[in-house]
Design an enzyme around this catalytic site. Structure first.
Site, short mmCIF file in Angstrom:
data_model
loop_
_atom_site.label_atom_id
_atom_site.label_comp_id
_atom_site.label_asym_id
_atom_site.label_seq_id
_atom_site.Cartn_x
_atom_site.Cartn_y
_atom_site.Cartn_z
N ASP A 11 0.88 -1.16 0.00
CA ASP A 11 0.00 0.00 0.00
C ASP A 11 0.92 1.23 0.00
O ASP A 11 2.10 1.12 0.36
CB ASP A 11 -0.87 -0.05 1.26
CG ASP A 11 -1.66 1.22 1.45
OD1 ASP A 11 -2.30 1.66 0.48
OD2 ASP A 11 -1.64 1.77 2.57
N ASP A 13 -0.15 4.99 0.94
CA ASP A 13 -0.41 5.97 2.00
C ASP A 13 -0.30 5.30 3.38
O ASP A 13 -1.11 4.44 3.71
CB ASP A 13 -1.83 6.54 1.85
CG ASP A 13 -2.00 7.33 0.55
OD1 ASP A 13 -1.05 8.02 0.15
OD2 ASP A 13 -3.09 7.26 -0.05
C1 BG6 Z 1 -5.90 5.67 0.09
C2 BG6 Z 1 -5.85 6.48 1.37
O1 BG6 Z 1 -4.64 5.22 -0.23
O2 BG6 Z 1 -6.38 6.47 -0.99
C3 BG6 Z 1 -7.19 7.10 1.65
O3 BG6 Z 1 -5.45 5.64 2.43
C4 BG6 Z 1 -7.65 7.91 0.45
O4 BG6 Z 1 -7.08 7.93 2.78
C5 BG6 Z 1 -7.68 7.01 -0.79
O5 BG6 Z 1 -8.93 8.45 0.66
C6 BG6 Z 1 -8.11 7.75 -2.05
O6 BG6 Z 1 -7.13 8.73 -2.35
P1 BG6 Z 1 -7.32 9.87 -3.43
O7 BG6 Z 1 -5.94 10.48 -3.53
O8 BG6 Z 1 -7.74 9.22 -4.70
O9 BG6 Z 1 -8.33 10.80 -2.90
MG MG Z 2 -2.72 3.11 3.65
#
Ligand code: BG6
Ligand code: MG
Length: 216
Positions: A11, A13
């Site tokens: 993953d 984030d």
């Molecule tokens: C995930 C995060 O990786 O991506 C979430 O953990 C986030 O917090 C999700 O909402 C979607 O991300 P984005 O950048 O498309 O808004």
């Molecule tokens: Mg994550």
């Protein structure tokens, strides 16, 4: 019977870099502007889930017009993208680049499975795009975590079946997705990840060998 592990899937984030904090700050700005109570504790429920599901969870069941939902998600994304400008290669979490190098040297294929539509930009800013053999992001599949689809998509791109791949995840939804897909799993951090095959405070506190030894 033991399975030879042939791939590691990460993953982004909260595992590779701490953009989980930037997601929180961006949602918090939107929540404050719209007078919605939103705490760090509430934010734990948003880890790993899609932008739309994050909004639903932030609203805690409060109804919202579709046009407003779209506008709010766009605003959150503008705040988030502004925060991304700060990211440099130094923002990889401690030990991550070394762990990726060690995994590659051990002959493993490396994949990224992020629910984020900003994953490609984050990888570029970290200068880690080329560290991965396959990148699945918020555009790759329709059903996001906790559905296993994204990790299955990445495993397919790597040519490795799920039971020969280990998923590294900081979110409950991500570990649920890994287990539903038949992957091995490592829970990273302090969220609700106790159902993973093993847990660690961070990727930097692991060695490739320790992980491989535990996945059998
Ligand atoms: C995930 C995060 O990786 O991506 C979430 O953990 C986030 O917090 C999700 O909402 C979607 O991300 P984005 O950048 O498309 O808004
Ligand atoms: Mg994550």
């Amino acid at each position: 019977m033991t399975n030879p592990i042939r791939a590691f899937i990460f993953d982004l984030d909260g595992v590779i870099t701490d953009t989980a904090e930037f997601h929180f700050l961006a949602w918090k700005q939107l929540a404050d502007e719209e007078d919605i109570s939103f705490t760090r504790e509430d934010n734990e429920q948003l880890r790993g889930v899609s932008r739309r599901e994050s909004l639903n969870r932030m609203l805690k069941g409060r109804p919202i017009e579709e046009a407003t939902a779209q506008a709010w998600m766009e605003r959150k994304n503008i705040y988030y993208k502004k925060l991304l400008h700060q990211i440099t290669p130094e923002h990889a979490l401690p030990g991550v680049p070394a762990f990726l190098t060690a995994a590659r040297s051990a002959g493993l294929k490396l994949g990224l499975g992020s629910a984020s539509k900003n994953a490609a930009e984050v990888l570029e800013r970290l200068e880690l795009t080329r560290a991965f053999d396959a990148v699945g992001d918020g555009y790759s599949v329709v059903n996001s975590k906790p559905a296993p689809d994204l990790f299955v998509w990445v495993a397919g791109a790597l040519g490795v079946p799920p039971n020969e791949a280990v998923v590294f995840e900081d979110a409950e939804a991500g570990i649920d997705a890994a287990l539903a897909g038949g992957f091995w799993s490592v829970g990273i951090g302090t969220s609700t990840i106790g159902h993973a095959h093993m847990t660690a405070p961070g990727v930097g506190s692991l060695t490739v060998q320790t992980v491989l030894e535990r996945m059998r």
